[in-house]
Enzyme design. Structure first.
Site, mmCIF file in Angstrom:
data_model
loop_
_atom_site.group_PDB
_atom_site.id
_atom_site.type_symbol
_atom_site.label_atom_id
_atom_site.label_comp_id
_atom_site.label_asym_id
_atom_site.label_seq_id
_atom_site.Cartn_x
_atom_site.Cartn_y
_atom_site.Cartn_z
ATOM 1 N N GLY A 68 1.105 25.953 9.962
ATOM 2 C CA GLY A 68 0.219 25.490 11.017
ATOM 3 C C GLY A 68 0.079 26.474 12.163
ATOM 4 C CB THR A 233 2.050 39.509 -1.660
ATOM 5 O OG1 THR A 233 1.850 40.918 -1.792
ATOM 6 C CG2 THR A 233 2.107 38.871 -3.038
ATOM 7 C CB CYS A 318 8.216 23.971 18.503
ATOM 8 S SG CYS A 318 7.363 23.936 16.914
#
Length: 370
Positions: A68, A233, A318
């Site tokens: 996100g 990648t 967070c």
């Protein structure tokens, strides 16, 4: 131990584990043209198509990211910087995740953008306030679909409708909504939509960005992966786990929502007799239950619950490591509100049970002396 912090992250689903386990032997680089690479590339295309189908869109609109935060940064920075010649005004809200608020703040401080931060009125973000804040130089509106601390549903449909007649792009942080409610960006007028796998029983470190058009500056430079829109990648193993988890969640949206409502109703019923309040608006998802207990310090309560084997939080993961005042509750109730130091967040998923809620309620009452 009983886990009740699903808004922070969710356990891997059996479907995700199965998909990832089966893909462990697929080690080819999807960008390689040999057989091993083609095998990986085929699985990557299939995953992109499956996610696109769930969102009622086409594969070309899905960009794989690390989650996100990267999706939000890519959409907001990428679009604003590419189109800053059209205007440098951004609209967002005071209850957004820090991945949005700090990204907007970065553009303001480093590139001279101007931001209007919409405050909640009577506990809600209103579309009319977004509309009144629009200016000819507004380039982007960024609003979350579901708040991660209170479960509040924001008026995404209404905002999308009012932006039909305005050139500003519409970005939706759907991290807490994808896999829980149906979201079809084309139907809602959404230009960019961010999602993160670990919020719907997928692995951490992977997500996606829906983009109506890939019209933004690169966030990561390097190789030509993701049709030259995101270098690096692709994390194929996690992408396959994410796809399996999202597909399973999408198949069970209604029953999972009903289960979450049952758990919330049971919790509030179990706690009858205790002195508590609920931090929510009239429009909210039952997966997140933000409760406050007068005269009870939330940091001490979290510690006591942890010692009893329960994982809950005070808000956004967070800010883990410290119990900081919630900026969401500050926006809703003011900087001096007692709720900032009294509130905890319980967040459930389809993997939680009535028995767990009953045990949690019993333990909470014992701790609080109810």
């Amino acid at each position: 131990m009983i886990y009740l912090d699903n808004a922070a992250t969710t356990p891997l689903s059996a479907a995700a584990i199965k998909a990832m386990t089966e893909a462990l032997t697929v080690f080819g680089n999807p960008s390689s043209i040999h057989g091993h690479g083609r095998e990986a590339s085929k699985l990557l295309r299939q995953a992109r198509a499956e996610i696109a189908q769930i969102l009622h869109t086409e594969s070309r609109h899905i960009l794989f990211t690390s989650g996100g935060t990267e999706s939000n940064n890519t959409a907001i920075k990428g679009y604003a910087l590419r189109h800053q010649d059209r205007g440098k005004h951004i609209i967002t809200t005071a209850i957004e995740h820090h991945a949005v608020l700090e990204t907007v703040e970065y553009l303001v401080e480093k590139f001279g953008f101007e931001a209007t931060v919409i405050q909640p009125v009577d506990g809600q973000i209103r579309a009319i306030d977004i509309q009144q804040a629009l200016r000819p130089d507004t380039i982007l509106v960024s609003v979350m679909a579901v708040n991660n601390e209170t479960g509040d549903l924001l008026p995404i449909k209404e905002i999308g409708q009012l932006l039909k007649d305005h050139p500003a792009a519409f970005h939706v942080d759907a991290v807490q909504a994808i896999g829980k409610v149906p979201l079809y960006p084309k139907e809602l007028g959404i230009d960019f939509l961010s999602a993160s796998a670990h919020k719907f029983h997928g692995p951490k470190g992977v997500g996606f960005l829906y983009a109506d058009r890939m019209d933004f500056d690169r966030f990561l430079h390097g190789g030509d992966q993701e049709e030259k829109h995101r270098a690096g990648t692709e994390n194929l193993l996690s992408i396959l786990g994410m796809t399996a988890a999202l597909s399973e969640s999408a198949e069970h949206l209604e029953e999972n929502l009903a289960h979450a409502q049952l758990l919330k109703d049971r919790l509030l019923t179990d706690l009858a007799g205790l002195d508590f309040y609920v931090n929510e608006s009239p429009s909210s998802l039952p997966y997140v239950i933000n409760l406050g207990f007068p005269q009870q310090k939330n940091d001490l309560l979290l510690l006591q619950l942890d010692l009893k084997g329960f994982s809950v939080s005070t808000g956004s993961a967070c800010t883990a490591g410290t119990v900081q005042p919630s900026h969401v509750l500050q926006a809703l109730y003011g900087d001096d509100s007692e709720r900032l130091g009294e509130s905890i967040r319980i967040s459930t998923s389809d993997q939680n049970t009535i028995e767990e809620i009953d045990y949690f309620s019993k333990t909470l009452k014992e701790i609080l002396g109810g």
